[in-house]
Design a protein around this motif. Sequence first.
Motif, PDB file in Angstrom:
ATOM      1  N   ARG A 116       0.834  -1.213   0.000  1.00 20.71           N
ATOM      2  CA  ARG A 116       0.000   0.000   0.000  1.00 20.71           C
ATOM      3  C   ARG A 116       0.865   1.259   0.000  1.00 20.71           C
ATOM      4  O   ARG A 116       0.605   2.212  -0.734  1.00 20.71           O
ATOM      5  CB  ARG A 116      -0.950  -0.007   1.196  1.00 20.71           C
ATOM      6  CG  ARG A 116      -2.075  -1.017   1.067  1.00 20.71           C
ATOM      7  CD  ARG A 116      -3.149  -0.840   2.117  1.00 20.71           C
ATOM      8  NE  ARG A 116      -2.675  -0.948   3.482  1.00 20.71           N
ATOM      9  CZ  ARG A 116      -2.461  -2.097   4.134  1.00 20.71           C
ATOM     10  NH1 ARG A 116      -2.694  -3.247   3.513  1.00 20.71           N
ATOM     11  NH2 ARG A 116      -2.043  -2.100   5.369  1.00 20.71           N
ATOM     12  N   ARG A 132       2.518   1.692  -3.406  1.00 19.76           N
ATOM     13  CA  ARG A 132       1.553   2.144  -4.415  1.00 19.76           C
ATOM     14  C   ARG A 132       1.327   3.649  -4.284  1.00 19.76           C
ATOM     15  O   ARG A 132       1.288   4.369  -5.279  1.00 19.76           O
ATOM     16  CB  ARG A 132       0.235   1.393  -4.279  1.00 19.76           C
ATOM     17  CG  ARG A 132      -0.744   1.756  -5.385  1.00 19.76           C
ATOM     18  CD  ARG A 132      -1.883   0.748  -5.483  1.00 19.76           C
ATOM     19  NE  ARG A 132      -2.607   0.941  -6.706  1.00 19.76           N
ATOM     20  CZ  ARG A 132      -3.553   1.885  -6.882  1.00 19.76           C
ATOM     21  NH1 ARG A 132      -3.846   2.708  -5.910  1.00 19.76           N
ATOM     22  NH2 ARG A 132      -4.184   1.990  -8.029  1.00 19.76           N
ATOM     23  N   LYS A 133       1.188   4.127  -3.052  1.00 23.77           N
ATOM     24  CA  LYS A 133       1.020   5.570  -2.834  1.00 23.77           C
ATOM     25  C   LYS A 133       2.245   6.337  -3.336  1.00 23.77           C
ATOM     26  O   LYS A 133       2.118   7.368  -3.986  1.00 23.77           O
ATOM     27  CB  LYS A 133       0.801   5.856  -1.346  1.00 23.77           C
ATOM     28  CG  LYS A 133      -0.596   5.509  -0.876  1.00 23.77           C
ATOM     29  CD  LYS A 133      -0.680   5.482   0.621  1.00 23.77           C
ATOM     30  CE  LYS A 133      -1.043   6.735   1.289  1.00 23.77           C
ATOM     31  NZ  LYS A 133      -1.265   6.600   2.746  1.00 23.77           N
ATOM     32  N   LYS A 147       2.520   9.062  -6.522  1.00 23.34           N
ATOM     33  CA  LYS A 147       3.035  10.427  -6.301  1.00 23.34           C
ATOM     34  C   LYS A 147       4.301  10.693  -7.114  1.00 23.34           C
ATOM     35  O   LYS A 147       4.861  11.780  -7.041  1.00 23.34           O
ATOM     36  CB  LYS A 147       3.321  10.645  -4.815  1.00 23.34           C
ATOM     37  CG  LYS A 147       2.068  10.740  -3.983  1.00 23.34           C
ATOM     38  CD  LYS A 147       2.400  11.001  -2.540  1.00 23.34           C
ATOM     39  CE  LYS A 147       1.138  11.153  -1.721  1.00 23.34           C
ATOM     40  NZ  LYS A 147       1.432  11.429  -0.316  1.00 23.34           N
ATOM     41  N   ASP A 201      -4.964   4.106   4.740  1.00 23.24           N
ATOM     42  CA  ASP A 201      -5.220   4.122   3.291  1.00 23.24           C
ATOM     43  C   ASP A 201      -4.094   4.695   2.508  1.00 23.24           C
ATOM     44  O   ASP A 201      -3.060   4.952   2.794  1.00 23.24           O
ATOM     45  CB  ASP A 201      -6.464   4.916   2.942  1.00 23.24           C
ATOM     46  CG  ASP A 201      -6.667   6.146   3.797  1.00 23.24           C
ATOM     47  OD1 ASP A 201      -7.712   6.186   4.436  1.00 23.24           O
ATOM     48  OD2 ASP A 201      -5.800   7.034   3.829  1.00 23.24           O
TER      49      ASP A 201
END
Length: 144
Positions: free
Chosen positions: A19, A22-23, A27, A144
């Motif tokens: 996660r 992926r963030k 970015k 998240d």
Amino acid sequence: MTEVAFHFNAPDRLGYACRLLRKAYLKGARVLVLVEEGERAALDAALWTRGAGEFVPHSGPGDPTLVQVRSPIHLACEASDTHGASVLVNLRAQMPPGHERFDRVIEIVTADEVDRNQARERWKRYKMLGFEPQRHDLQLSPQD
């Protein structure tokens, strides 16, 4: 100076790393992930199979040089080459050598007592070297 952040109480080290990566990818960050050799294949597979539309482009030490150069995320067992990354994610028990070459270091720590004790030692070492680590408790904040 390098920013150091500890993300404590990750319920699943590899799932949380996926996660986070992926963030970072979304970015536009370039990230080097230090992982134990025994976990590298599992992290590689997890990044391929996260879910529809969630693939994170990445490379590893066995990939062709062209792939490694173009990949925003690189999985490695040693930090001998930064691969142009400004962020280092450490999934290893040891403090990452050469961490000061990065703008940011993220240490992912589970609730496992052995993992927590190893993280405490890394925290102390960062402090001895003049860094002021930030603490992020994942049980107290959204993931998240």
